[in-house]
Structure formats: structure tokens, C-alpha cells
Design an enzyme around this catalytic site. Sequence first.
Site, mmCIF file in Angstrom:
data_model
loop_
_atom_site.group_PDB
_atom_site.id
_atom_site.type_symbol
_atom_site.label_atom_id
_atom_site.label_comp_id
_atom_site.label_asym_id
_atom_site.label_seq_id
_atom_site.Cartn_x
_atom_site.Cartn_y
_atom_site.Cartn_z
ATOM 1 N N CYS A 1 3.356 5.939 3.310
ATOM 2 C CA CYS A 1 3.934 4.717 2.762
ATOM 3 C C CYS A 1 3.082 3.535 3.215
ATOM 4 O O CYS A 1 2.232 3.668 4.094
ATOM 5 C CB CYS A 1 5.397 4.543 3.168
ATOM 6 S SG CYS A 1 5.674 3.922 4.825
ATOM 7 N N GLN A 2 3.296 2.408 2.582
ATOM 8 C CA GLN A 2 2.561 1.188 2.917
ATOM 9 C C GLN A 2 3.523 0.221 3.594
ATOM 10 O O GLN A 2 4.647 0.034 3.122
ATOM 11 C CB GLN A 2 2.028 0.562 1.636
ATOM 12 C CG GLN A 2 1.357 -0.781 1.831
ATOM 13 C CD GLN A 2 0.910 -1.335 0.493
ATOM 14 O OE1 GLN A 2 -0.022 -0.820 -0.085
ATOM 15 N NE2 GLN A 2 1.585 -2.358 0.009
#
Length: 189
Positions: free
Chosen positions: A65-66
Amino acid sequence: MAALPMLWTGLVLLGLLGFPQTPAQGHDTVQPNFQQDKFLGRWYSAGLASNSSWFREKKELLFMCQTVVAPSTEGGLNLTSTFLRKNQCETKVMVLQPAGVPGQYTYNSPHWGSFHSLSVVETDYDEYAFLFSKGTKGPGQDFRMATLYSRAQLLKEELKEKFITFSKDQGLTEEDIVFLPQPDKCIQE
């Protein structure tokens, strides 16, 4: 199968914030002379390690994920994480409060009704950061989680090896570690 995206969301938050736990006894090591302003910006959750049996069972289903780290008005950090859930991009915001020592933070989870602690143990600010959480899930149930943040989606082999060593130094094993693959959407370079 519909429960898997919800499980993934929970695990991403585990990596960012630690597992629902009681306040830690004492403090973990923290990056010397931690500079919060240099820690800000975009990071990718590229690796996780945990001694949780649930994590070991589900780790192969997880994706990168970012997270965008920004300063909060209280002197802590806002973590805005974007991840794939039910084949759609979802964003969550968490606020970490400073815990006295630069690089140490706390988070109170209304959802879990629990207190979390999170330490930035090591970072070079430009390429990687190692975060660590520990606590208990219940009487006699020790919990540890290491997280690898990377500024890039693709990891150098040396950084993977360094994270493996870091995780083992925290008492975790090779089977506790996963390097997260990139999803086909929701994060950008």
C-alpha cells in the site's frame, strides 16, 4: 472470499500502527536524532514481519500500500494510506501522537478500544525506514511486528536482506516475513 479484503485492510493498519495492544513496557530503540521533517512524504509498505499466527496464515494474500506521511497540528504525524480493497482503491487517515522521544508515537484506536505504540527504529529518510511495534494480545500472548517502508516500489536485494536481519533481531523468523507485491492499481510511483 469477501472477507479477505477486510482482513488485508486490517493487516495494513497493523503494519502502520501495530496490533491492538496494551501500552508497551518500556521503549524500543528509536532512530538516533530522528528528524520528523525528513520522514515526511510518500512511503510504500514493502515488507512486514509478525509472530502472529493469523498473519502467517494470510501473508501471501497481502499487497503493498502507499502511505503519505504529513505533520499533524499536535506535532505528530498524519498517515494517509491508500490500498486495494474489494477491487477498489480505499484511503484511510490515522493520526499518530508524539510519545516524548522523537521517532516514537502513540495511537488510540476507537475501533479496537486499545492503545498502540509505534517506533521508527531505523531510517535513512531517502530509501527506507524500519518501524516496530510490540505488545500483548492477551495474558501471555506476546505480539511483535516489523514494517519496512520504502520510498520506491521496487526493492533492492540489499534492502530485503537488511530487513530480514532487522526482523530476526526483533525475535522474528524467516517464515514471519513477507515482501509485499505491487497491486495493479491504487498506488503510484
